[in-house]
Design a protein around this motif. Structure first.
Motif, PDB file in Angstrom:
ATOM      1  N   ILE A 201      -4.218  -5.429  -2.890  1.00 40.32           N
ATOM      2  CA  ILE A 201      -3.875  -4.058  -2.481  1.00 40.32           C
ATOM      3  C   ILE A 201      -3.511  -3.230  -3.705  1.00 40.32           C
ATOM      4  O   ILE A 201      -3.961  -2.086  -3.868  1.00 40.32           O
TER       5      ILE A 201
ATOM      6  N   GLN B  81       0.828  -1.199   0.000  1.00 45.33           N
ATOM      7  CA  GLN B  81       0.000   0.000   0.000  1.00 45.33           C
ATOM      8  C   GLN B  81       0.872   1.263   0.000  1.00 45.33           C
ATOM      9  O   GLN B  81       0.596   2.221  -0.731  1.00 45.33           O
TER      10      GLN B  81
ATOM     11  N   GLN C  18      -5.755   0.145  -6.145  1.00 41.01           N
ATOM     12  CA  GLN C  18      -5.177   1.420  -6.581  1.00 41.01           C
ATOM     13  C   GLN C  18      -5.068   1.487  -8.102  1.00 41.01           C
ATOM     14  O   GLN C  18      -4.408   2.375  -8.636  1.00 41.01           O
TER      15      GLN C  18
END
Length: 530
Positions: free
Chosen positions: A209, A176, A213
């Protein structure tokens, strides 16, 4: 006697303003930093080339059309040349970038953007490294993936076990963090330590993760030889379970026993895409791979730091040697010690460019697979080697290249003349596609080949203003002669730059001019979502 009516001062000011504005706009519309005239422009979408002109102001393309009457600080006559978006290298080993920030071996190929952090290995701490690159300045534009192996090693070392829940949470936090700092996704090297010890559920959790994004997943598959089919299936399952676009990176079928298997792997890709999964590939145009000598050694023997201790135990050494013999015969070794060639040998430089067969002869040994296995153990104990493996079939290379979802990636390490004996892909990947596979072998047509190394790659990265020639996009442009472009680097004489690339423009700056490398740093560090 003539009489002129006085002009109102206010009207005079308006008139002068209008004249100034007309002059200003005419100048800005017809004056450029760089004009490219008379070239055949391939826009990167796969469309046929069109003869037209390109005007550049600053770092952007501002006009496409007739500019024969326009002015420019620099005018390039591209008559008879192909004008393409700058090439995008989807798999680059940028590790020496701090020592070679201009990246000459890459830029001279026509590459204006490179994706680093492949095979599970990336800089760390991630954001700090990108910051340091920005301060230093770089030749091409650079983007990075965050490496699973790097993160796993940071948290767990080289241990062969599943992570604890706390360790997994730490790894997820690191992914992250890297995504927040601009990573374009996550890469894995499931053939390498410590990624080889990771089970699929671990990889899926970390990939989720990156997916959240908008990142991608690229994978050096768990196996590219005898286990290739299962490894492709695993990557497809990761795409499904993590809901993430997947790139089978440097896709190939390695080892004589797997030659022809690309028909099966491509069928798996097609089936997955038909089911709604986003699976793509990148590829280098050569019949040899490159990695460390340790790829021939069973993974269990390399866990932790006890390799020397294990090979000193006669029974364990026998098992390790048997595993190496199996890999030479059935996998990357290609069944012949002559197919294993050394590129970098820090502890015995005279071996660079030589083969494992040559080394056996130098040591006074019969060049058998068994003696070769003993030398592999010796090489690893000495610190390892960079190694070229001539074990890929030309038919598989062409088959994979023709697939519509295959992009181009060099898998090359930044190189400069006189240092080591690198794989020729470090100097010649993109010119080889355009010269050998397009012009000579006609595996691809020119618009398709350019699309695979520009627009298709930009789409995969989610970049809309590079990899394409359009008004408003960044001025990353490569100008080459389609009749002469060719790679010169070979497996016996690798330190040779390609022919036929006349100009490379990066962010509106001439990095190569009339074939001469300008040694500048116009590149930008690209950060996803920033």
């Amino acid at each position: 006697m003539l009489y002129f009516k006085p002009i109102n001062p206010l009207s005079m000011k308006k008139l002068l303003l209008i004249i100034c504005l007309i002059g200003f706009f005419s100048c800005t519309e017809e004056s450029y930093d760089i004009i490219i005239l008379n070239g055949t422009v391939f826009d990167g979408t796969g469309s046929d080339g069109q003869q037209t002109d390109i005007g550049i102001i600053g770092d952007r393309i501002t006009k496409i059309g007739d500019l024969s009457k326009a002015n420019a600080k620099i005018t390039i006559d591209a008559s008879g040349k192909a004008v393409s978006p700058g090439f995008i290298d989807m798999h680059t080993h940028l590790e020496p970038i701090m020592e070679m920030p201009e990246a000459e071996s890459l830029v001279r190929q026509g590459a204006t953007l490179a994706l680093g952090g492949p095979d599970g290995s990336s800089p760390w701490p991630f954001g700090e490294y990108l910051d340091s690159l920005e301060r230093k300045g770089v030749g091409p534009n650079l983007a990075y993936l965050v490496g699973h192996n790097t993160i796993r090693r940071t948290v767990m070392g080289n241990e062969d076990r599943a992570p604890s829940s706390q360790e997994l949470d730490t790894m997820k936090f690191y992914v992250q963090k890297a995504m927040d700092e601009g990573a374009y996704g996550i890469s894995t090297g499931l053939k390498y330590l410590p990624g080889t010890f990771a089970k699929r559920d671990e990889v899926v959790e970390l990939s989720k993760i990156a997916s959240e994004q908008g990142g991608i997943y690229t994978s050096h598959l768990r196996e590219e030889g005898l286990g290739l089919i299962d490894a492709v299936k695993e990557a497809i399952l990761i795409s499904k379970e993590a809901n993430i676009p997947v790139v089978l990176t440097h896709h190939k079928a390695i080892g004589v026993k797997m030659w022809g298997a690309s028909s099966q792997t491509l069928a798996l890709v097609d089936s997955a895409r038909n089911a709604g999964l986003d699976i793509m590939m990148d590829q280098y145009p050569y019949t040899a791979s490159h990695t460390g000598i340790s790829v021939l050694i069973p993974s269990w023997a390399l866990e932790g730091t006890e390799f020397a201790e294990r090979v000193s135990n006669p029974s364990l050494r026998d098992s390790i040697k048997a595993g190496i013999v199996f890999n030479i015969l059935n996998d990357r070794g290609g069944s012949d010690l002559r197919r294993i060639q050394f590129s970098r040998v820090s502890w015995k430089k005279e071996l660079e460019g030589k083969t494992l067969h040559d080394w056996a002869i130098l040591e006074g040994l019969e060049p058998t697979v068994e003696n070769g296995a003993d030398l592999v153990i010796q090489a690893q104990l000495n610190g390892g080697t960079g190694t070229i493996y001539h074990a890929i079939d030309a038919g598989d290379v062409a088959n994979i290249m023709k697939h519509p979802m295959t992009m181009t990636g060099s898998d090359g390490r930044l190189s400069r003349p006189g240092e080591g004996h690198p794989h020729p892909r470090a100097y010649g990947t993109f010119p080889r596609v355009l010269g050998y596979y397009v012009r000579q072998e006609k595996v691809l047509d020119l618009p398709t080949a350019i699309h695979k190394m520009t627009g298709l790659s930009a789409q995969r990265l989610g970049i809309s203003d590079r990899g394409i020639i359009k008004e408003g996009s960044y001025a990353d442009i490569t100008i080459f002669d389609p009749e002469t472009i060719i790679d010169q680097s070979t497996f016996t004489d690798p330190h040779q730059y390609p022919l036929g690339i006349d100009y490379v423009i990066i962010n509106g700056k001439l990095a190569v001019e009339k074939g001469e490398f300008k040694n500048i740093r116009p590149g930008k560090i690209l950060r996803k979502n920033q």
